[in-house]
Write an enzyme that holds these catalytic residues in place. Structure first.
Site, short mmCIF file in Angstrom:
data_model
loop_
_atom_site.label_atom_id
_atom_site.label_comp_id
_atom_site.label_asym_id
_atom_site.label_seq_id
_atom_site.Cartn_x
_atom_site.Cartn_y
_atom_site.Cartn_z
N TYR A 58 0.83 -1.21 0.00
CA TYR A 58 0.00 0.00 0.00
C TYR A 58 0.87 1.26 0.00
O TYR A 58 1.84 1.37 0.74
CB TYR A 58 -0.94 0.02 1.20
CG TYR A 58 -2.03 -1.03 1.16
CD1 TYR A 58 -2.32 -1.75 0.00
CD2 TYR A 58 -2.79 -1.31 2.29
CE1 TYR A 58 -3.32 -2.70 -0.03
CE2 TYR A 58 -3.81 -2.27 2.27
CZ TYR A 58 -4.06 -2.97 1.10
OH TYR A 58 -5.06 -3.92 1.07
N SER B 16 -13.67 -4.55 -0.54
CA SER B 16 -14.60 -3.89 -1.46
C SER B 16 -16.04 -4.34 -1.21
O SER B 16 -16.74 -4.75 -2.14
CB SER B 16 -14.21 -4.15 -2.92
OG SER B 16 -14.92 -3.31 -3.80
N GLY C 183 -18.70 -2.97 -3.34
CA GLY C 183 -18.57 -3.31 -4.75
C GLY C 183 -18.51 -2.08 -5.64
O GLY C 183 -17.88 -1.07 -5.31
#
Length: 287
Positions: A46, A200, A203
């Protein structure tokens, strides 16, 4: 693993996202902790291998005791960046690299141990015995408490689990991508008592337009009015109702949306409403 029901994903805390100052990170970290979100999800890559260090600096200067939170990190993806001048993106699951990556995350996060250490994505060249050897070494030294995988299918998880205990699998799962319910992934994790984390979890709902999104928005807005909550609360509560007891990993750095996410833990969707959302996602009624 005593993880919070809503896990805070830290991918966007650094320069891949909000590029927050140390002061801003301290404030957000303390806010999350005060609101019951005591689990933080990281990965070595990251921010081009920089975000963990920024978080670690903030944690060390914050009022949050390390013993009262859980830290997750991942390893294995080799990105081409200024910090890693590789010739091609690839995966590395050699014993030396797995141990080196875990130790680097410990140093960056300014901690003595990780609550959960994940293989970020499956590699076609991964050797389960080599992986097990590395993980056993890390666990015996107390540097990681639990081991897991991320984005692994049921068969890939079973391959690694033959040699070393897997405690969690972090997968992509949401109303716009519910595939794990049909491909055996969730069935495998439930039957083998493997914790499921979902990255996620909203989505593509807020990111794009498609026939699927249009169908979902029609139903979600109706339910949002019915239950008197924001749309993201409906989306997350749909995930939380699944018997796999999935823990969403949310990527937002906005306090209001973190509060909304926490509201989902108290909302139990009615059975027919859950299936209305599934029908809208799939574009057809269940068989």
């Amino acid at each position: 693993m005593n993880f919070s029901e809503i896990i805070i994903g830290c991918m966007l805390w650094g320069h891949w996202g909000k590029n927050m100052t140390q002061k801003e990170q301290i404030e957000l970290l303390e806010f999350c902790f005060e609101n019951g979100n005591n689990t933080f999800d990281h990965a070595d890559i990251y921010g081009d291998y920089t975000t963990e260090a920024g978080f670690g600096n903030a944690l060390s200067q914050s009022g949050v005791n390390r013993q009262n939170i859980q830290l997750i990190s991942k390893c294995g993806i080799q990105l081409i960046s200024n910090n890693r001048p590789y010739s091609v993106k690839h995966y590395n699951y050699s014993k030396a690299y797995i141990i080196e990556s875990a130790e680097a995350s410990l140093q960056n996060l300014k901690t003595d141990y990780l609550d959960l250490f994940l293989l970020h994505r499956p590699s076609p060249l991964m050797d389960p015995e080599t992986i097990a050897d590395a993980i056993t070494t890390l666990q015996q030294s107390g540097k990681i408490l639990n081991f897991g995988v991320s984005n692994f299918s049921a068969s890939q998880t079973a391959l690694i689990a033959k040699y070393v205990k897997i405690s969690a699998n972090q997968i992509e799962f949401s109303l716009t991508k519910p595939n794990a319910m049909q491909d055996g992934t969730l069935d495998y994790m439930m039957s083998n008592e493997i914790e499921t984390l979902s990255w996620s979890p909203l989505g593509l709902y807020f990111k794009t337009q498609s026939p699927q999104i249009e169908r979902l928005k029609k139903v979600t807005k109706q339910l949002s009015t019915k239950y008197k909550v924001a749309e993201e609360v409906i989306l997350l509560s749909w995930i939380l109702k699944h018997p796999a007891k999935i823990k969403p990993v949310i990527g937002t750095t906005t306090k209001e949306r973190i509060i909304n996410a926490n509201m989902a833990t108290a909302l139990n969707l009615e059975l027919e409403d859950w299936f209305l959302l599934l029908e809208a996602s799939q574009g057809q009624e269940v068989p």
